[in-house]
Design a protein around this motif. Structure first.
Motif, PDB file in Angstrom:
ATOM      1  N   THR A  51       7.639   6.573  -0.439  1.00 49.03           N
ATOM      2  CA  THR A  51       7.369   7.967  -1.083  1.00 49.03           C
ATOM      3  C   THR A  51       7.825   8.233  -2.554  1.00 49.03           C
ATOM      4  OG1 THR A  51       6.262   9.454   0.665  1.00 49.03           O
ATOM      5  CG2 THR A  51       7.083  10.543  -1.539  1.00 49.03           C
ATOM      6  N   GLY A  52       7.538   7.950  -3.412  1.00 51.87           N
ATOM      7  CA  GLY A  52       8.619   7.927  -5.170  1.00 51.87           C
ATOM      8  C   GLY A  52       9.096   6.980  -5.203  1.00 51.87           C
ATOM      9  N   ARG A  53       8.623   6.079  -4.714  1.00 49.48           N
ATOM     10  CA  ARG A  53       9.928   4.560  -4.421  1.00 49.48           C
ATOM     11  C   ARG A  53      11.053   4.798  -3.929  1.00 49.48           C
ATOM     12  NH1 ARG A  53       7.922  -0.501  -6.803  1.00 49.48           N
ATOM     13  NH2 ARG A  53       9.660  -0.851  -7.687  1.00 49.48           N
ATOM     14  N   ALA A  54      11.183   5.905  -2.539  1.00 45.76           N
ATOM     15  CA  ALA A  54      12.200   5.516  -1.894  1.00 45.76           C
ATOM     16  C   ALA A  54      13.569   4.923  -1.503  1.00 45.76           C
ATOM     17  CB  ALA A  54      12.454   7.444  -1.082  1.00 45.76           C
TER      18      ALA A  54
ATOM     19  N   ASP B 166       7.277   0.529  -3.178  1.00 49.43           N
ATOM     20  CA  ASP B 166       5.837   1.473  -3.815  1.00 49.43           C
ATOM     21  C   ASP B 166       5.461   1.424  -2.457  1.00 49.43           C
ATOM     22  OD1 ASP B 166       5.290  -0.954  -2.941  1.00 49.43           O
ATOM     23  OD2 ASP B 166       4.097  -2.266  -4.854  1.00 49.43           O
ATOM     24  N   GLU B 167       5.786   1.000  -1.221  1.00 49.59           N
ATOM     25  CA  GLU B 167       5.482   1.794   0.038  1.00 49.59           C
ATOM     26  C   GLU B 167       5.963   3.081   1.129  1.00 49.59           C
ATOM     27  OE1 GLU B 167       3.927  -2.823   2.110  1.00 49.59           O
ATOM     28  OE2 GLU B 167       6.484  -1.675   1.793  1.00 49.59           O
TER      29      GLU B 167
ATOM     30  N   THR C 230       0.690  -0.509   0.236  1.00 48.48           N
ATOM     31  CA  THR C 230       0.520  -0.013   0.164  1.00 48.48           C
ATOM     32  C   THR C 230       0.948   1.261   0.174  1.00 48.48           C
ATOM     33  OG1 THR C 230      -0.179  -0.047   2.387  1.00 48.48           O
ATOM     34  CG2 THR C 230      -2.371  -1.299   1.078  1.00 48.48           C
ATOM     35  N   MET C 231       0.452   2.034  -0.652  1.00 47.33           N
ATOM     36  CA  MET C 231       1.509   3.417  -0.072  1.00 47.33           C
ATOM     37  C   MET C 231       1.280   4.155   1.025  1.00 47.33           C
ATOM     38  SD  MET C 231       2.931   5.538  -2.320  1.00 47.33           S
ATOM     39  CE  MET C 231       3.071   5.909  -3.941  1.00 47.33           C
ATOM     40  N   LEU C 232       2.169   4.734   1.199  1.00 51.45           N
ATOM     41  CA  LEU C 232       2.442   5.162   2.179  1.00 51.45           C
ATOM     42  C   LEU C 232       1.425   6.301   2.570  1.00 51.45           C
ATOM     43  CD1 LEU C 232       4.071   5.193   5.442  1.00 51.45           C
ATOM     44  CD2 LEU C 232       6.191   6.979   3.675  1.00 51.45           C
ATOM     45  N   LEU C 233       0.181   6.638   3.284  1.00 53.28           N
ATOM     46  CA  LEU C 233      -0.360   7.777   3.648  1.00 53.28           C
ATOM     47  C   LEU C 233       0.260   9.227   4.781  1.00 53.28           C
ATOM     48  CD1 LEU C 233      -3.716   5.967   3.590  1.00 53.28           C
ATOM     49  CD2 LEU C 233      -2.399   6.541   1.345  1.00 53.28           C
TER      50      LEU C 233
END
Length: 152
Positions: A38-41, A35-36, A3-6
């Motif tokens: 920001t920007g696949r950092a 993908d969790e 899941t994307m970090l919110l």
């Protein structure tokens, strides 16, 4: 499942939890997938396994890779230098640098930070190709272009 970090919400992984893949000599447990972040950092994963080389000599053209040894002993070959590393040791492998990681007689466990993230997808694909595909140069070469992990 990723899941994307919110904003305002922490990403947590309980002990023993996280997506795991058996790679034969070692096992990877993802703590933070690309993908969790920001920007696949970055990707952060725990690897644990048996004695011997865990991979083939390789390099990454677009990724820096860091290792923090939790348990056991390792020998990192970075370029032409052999680096012994025990618990509490940290090794940074800059992009473009040939490297190899081998666990000592008792095996070992380490955290691996991959910047930028996304490299975990290669390990999941390798896990589907057979128990020792991580150490098979032909298999690695076949998927290297997609995952910036070039056997050398």
């Amino acid at each position: 499942m990723s899941t994307m970090l919110l904003p305002g919400r922490a990403h947590t992984v309980a002990p023993g939890a996280g997506r795991v893949v058996d790679l034969g000599i070692t096992r990877m447990r993802v703590l933070a997938a690309g993908d969790e972040t920001t920007g696949r950092a970055f990707t952060l994963a725990e690897f644990a396994g048996a004695e011997g080389p865990w991979t083939v000599p390789h390099l990454h053209e677009r990724m820096d890779e860091s290792f923090f040894v939790l348990d056991g002993g390792f020998t990192f070959t970075v370029g032409d230098e052999e680096i012994p590393a025990g618990p509490g040791s940290y090794v940074l492998v800059p992009r473009g640098t040939r490297h190899l990681l081998a666990a000592g007689a008792a095996g070992g466990r380490c955290l691996v930070l991959m910047v930028p993230g996304g490299q975990e997808d290669m390990f999941f694909e390798l896990g589907e190709l057979g128990a020792d595909s991580l150490r098979d140069p032909a298999v690695r070469a076949a998927i290297a272009a997609r995952y910036d992990s070039v056997p050398v």
